[in-house]
Design an enzyme around this catalytic site. Structure first.
Site, PDB file in Angstrom:
ATOM      1  N   LYS A   6     -69.966 -14.398  37.258  1.00  0.00           N
ATOM      2  CA  LYS A   6     -70.515 -14.451  35.897  1.00  0.00           C
ATOM      3  C   LYS A   6     -70.018 -15.677  35.128  1.00  0.00           C
ATOM      4  CE  LYS A   6     -73.208 -10.904  36.239  1.00  0.00           C
ATOM      5  NZ  LYS A   6     -74.675 -11.082  36.172  1.00  0.00           N
ATOM      6  N   TYR A  12     -67.085 -10.371  40.901  1.00  0.00           N
ATOM      7  CA  TYR A  12     -68.098 -10.217  39.838  1.00  0.00           C
ATOM      8  C   TYR A  12     -67.752 -11.155  38.678  1.00  0.00           C
ATOM      9  CZ  TYR A  12     -71.101  -7.912  36.384  1.00  0.00           C
ATOM     10  OH  TYR A  12     -72.059  -7.649  35.434  1.00  0.00           O
TER      11      TYR A  12
HETATM   12  P1  NAD Z   1     -78.853  -2.194  37.704  1.00  0.00           P
HETATM   13  O1  NAD Z   1     -78.061  -1.999  38.953  1.00  0.00           O
HETATM   14  O2  NAD Z   1     -79.181  -1.019  36.881  1.00  0.00           O
HETATM   15  O3  NAD Z   1     -80.208  -2.976  38.055  1.00  0.00           O
HETATM   16  C1  NAD Z   1     -80.183  -4.144  38.840  1.00  0.00           C
HETATM   17  C2  NAD Z   1     -81.548  -4.384  39.467  1.00  0.00           C
HETATM   18  O4  NAD Z   1     -81.430  -5.569  40.280  1.00  0.00           O
HETATM   19  C3  NAD Z   1     -81.988  -3.252  40.420  1.00  0.00           C
HETATM   20  O5  NAD Z   1     -83.351  -2.959  40.192  1.00  0.00           O
HETATM   21  C4  NAD Z   1     -81.769  -3.837  41.812  1.00  0.00           C
HETATM   22  O6  NAD Z   1     -82.649  -3.329  42.794  1.00  0.00           O
HETATM   23  C5  NAD Z   1     -82.023  -5.328  41.545  1.00  0.00           C
HETATM   24  N1  NAD Z   1     -81.372  -6.183  42.558  1.00  0.00           N
HETATM   25  C6  NAD Z   1     -80.132  -6.037  43.092  1.00  0.00           C
HETATM   26  N2  NAD Z   1     -79.913  -6.995  44.011  1.00  0.00           N
HETATM   27  C7  NAD Z   1     -81.033  -7.765  44.054  1.00  0.00           C
HETATM   28  C8  NAD Z   1     -81.413  -8.902  44.812  1.00  0.00           C
HETATM   29  N3  NAD Z   1     -80.597  -9.425  45.740  1.00  0.00           N
HETATM   30  N4  NAD Z   1     -82.623  -9.458  44.594  1.00  0.00           N
HETATM   31  C9  NAD Z   1     -83.473  -8.910  43.689  1.00  0.00           C
HETATM   32  N5  NAD Z   1     -83.176  -7.816  42.955  1.00  0.00           N
HETATM   33  C10 NAD Z   1     -81.969  -7.263  43.132  1.00  0.00           C
HETATM   34  O7  NAD Z   1     -78.063  -3.301  36.837  1.00  0.00           O
HETATM   35  P2  NAD Z   1     -78.030  -3.557  35.250  1.00  0.00           P
HETATM   36  O8  NAD Z   1     -76.870  -2.829  34.684  1.00  0.00           O
HETATM   37  O9  NAD Z   1     -79.384  -3.384  34.658  1.00  0.00           O
HETATM   38  O10 NAD Z   1     -77.629  -5.097  35.252  1.00  0.00           O
HETATM   39  C11 NAD Z   1     -78.582  -6.127  35.137  1.00  0.00           C
HETATM   40  C12 NAD Z   1     -77.836  -7.440  34.924  1.00  0.00           C
HETATM   41  O11 NAD Z   1     -77.015  -7.354  33.761  1.00  0.00           O
HETATM   42  C13 NAD Z   1     -76.896  -7.802  36.078  1.00  0.00           C
HETATM   43  O12 NAD Z   1     -76.904  -9.206  36.281  1.00  0.00           O
HETATM   44  C14 NAD Z   1     -75.548  -7.354  35.557  1.00  0.00           C
HETATM   45  O13 NAD Z   1     -74.478  -8.051  36.157  1.00  0.00           O
HETATM   46  C15 NAD Z   1     -75.684  -7.698  34.082  1.00  0.00           C
HETATM   47  N6  NAD Z   1     -74.763  -6.966  33.208  1.00  0.00           N
HETATM   48  C16 NAD Z   1     -74.783  -5.603  33.152  1.00  0.00           C
HETATM   49  C17 NAD Z   1     -73.883  -4.950  32.311  1.00  0.00           C
HETATM   50  C18 NAD Z   1     -73.863  -3.452  32.198  1.00  0.00           C
HETATM   51  O14 NAD Z   1     -72.927  -2.939  31.546  1.00  0.00           O
HETATM   52  N7  NAD Z   1     -74.795  -2.716  32.763  1.00  0.00           N
HETATM   53  C19 NAD Z   1     -72.994  -5.693  31.524  1.00  0.00           C
HETATM   54  C20 NAD Z   1     -73.005  -7.081  31.619  1.00  0.00           C
HETATM   55  C21 NAD Z   1     -73.911  -7.704  32.450  1.00  0.00           C
END
Ligand code: NAD
Length: 256
Positions: free
Chosen positions: A161, A157
């Protein structure tokens, strides 16, 4: 409803839930036509239905961003429905694996394919359309893990990133002459289904205590920052990373 992106077409990947959903809703509330792109078809339709009831113009496309064929279909569908693509938010992301020494080859590949190659696939399909328009705004969702390491997620991961930030900078360099701006957003810990899967309530409380602004991020924090980056207010900003973490990256993790 506001009008900061009035009449623009915005694709948000991974928009069925979490951060992506809130970004899509915010852009929709500011006048954009939205494409909810997600691998989870049924969650994407439910989300789109809620957006529609709130007066947002929306289309859903079931797609796996790690597939170039799906990315091509996504861009074709958006063009067919709305006639242009002004904004692309590459948000879809996953975390699979555990300690470095236990990461299996297929787990390594899966995370790189979705989190990094997915950004490439969707962007490389959207860029020619944006270049023809002479205008485009791309925001790639990285993470504070892309500036340090992920304490909740595994090394694949983190690597994905960091890759997103490098890719963002190079895309910004190559695409500037076509009027396309490309920036990365680095969220800190945000309470979404992804984080709820990766942590216990005790972990979450421990992290909260380390955040200078004293709370976890909300998807709204990232929606506001993304809206800024894709709006005309950011017309001179490209190739940058905007960290939205309540100061978490400032905090010293290990006592010495
Ligand atoms: P989440 O798991 O709640 O939502 C992710 C969404 O992406 C889901 O709807 C899922 O179905 C969709 N998805 C997964 N694989 C996919 C694919 N191959 N093609 C299309 N859609 C796909 O995640 P989140 O927490 O909302 O995270 C969203 C983004 O933010 C991600 O890139 C994550 O790495 C980043 N992020 C999240 C956090 C956190 O603390 N939640 C922190 C830093 C970065």
């Amino acid at each position: 409803m506001g009008s900061r992106v009035d009449g623009k077409t915005a694709i948000v990947t991974g928009a069925a839930q979490g951060i992506g959903r809130r970004i899509a809703e915010r852009l929709g509330n500011e006048g954009a036509e939205i494409v909810v792109a997600d691998v989870d078809e049924s969650a994407a339709s439910d989300t789109a239905e809620e957006f529609r009831s709130a007066g947002i113009t929306v289309e859903t496309v079931q797609c796996d961003v790690s597939s170039m064929d799906d990315a091509e279909r996504l861009i074709d569908r958006a063009l067919e429905r709305f006639g242009g693509i002004d904004i692309l938010v590459n948000n879809a992301g996953i975390s699979v694996g555990d300690r470095f020494q236990d990461i299996a080859a297929d787990e390594w590949q899966q995370v790189i394919d979705v989190n990094l190659t997915g950004v490439f696939n969707c962007s490389v399909q959207a860029a020619p359309v944006m270049a023809d328009q002479g205008d485009g705004r791309i925001v790639n969702i990285s993470s504070i893990a892309g500036q340090n390491i992920s304490y909740e997620g595994p090394a694949n991961y983190t690597a994905s990133k960091w890759g997103v930030i490098g890719l963002t900078k190079h895309m910004a360099w190559d695409l500037a002459e076509y009027g396309i701006r490309v920036n990365a957003l680095c969220p800190g810990g945000t309470l979404t289904p992804l984080i709820e899967e990766l942590t216990t309530p005790e972990d979450r409380e421990e992290t909260r205590q380390k955040i200078p602004l004293n709370r976890w991020a909300k998807p709204d924090d990232h929606a506001d920052a993304t809206l800024f980056l894709v709006s005309d207010e950011a017309e001179y900003i490209t190739g940058t990373t905007l960290t939205v973490d309540g100061g978490l990256s400032l905090s010293v993790r290990h006592e010495v």
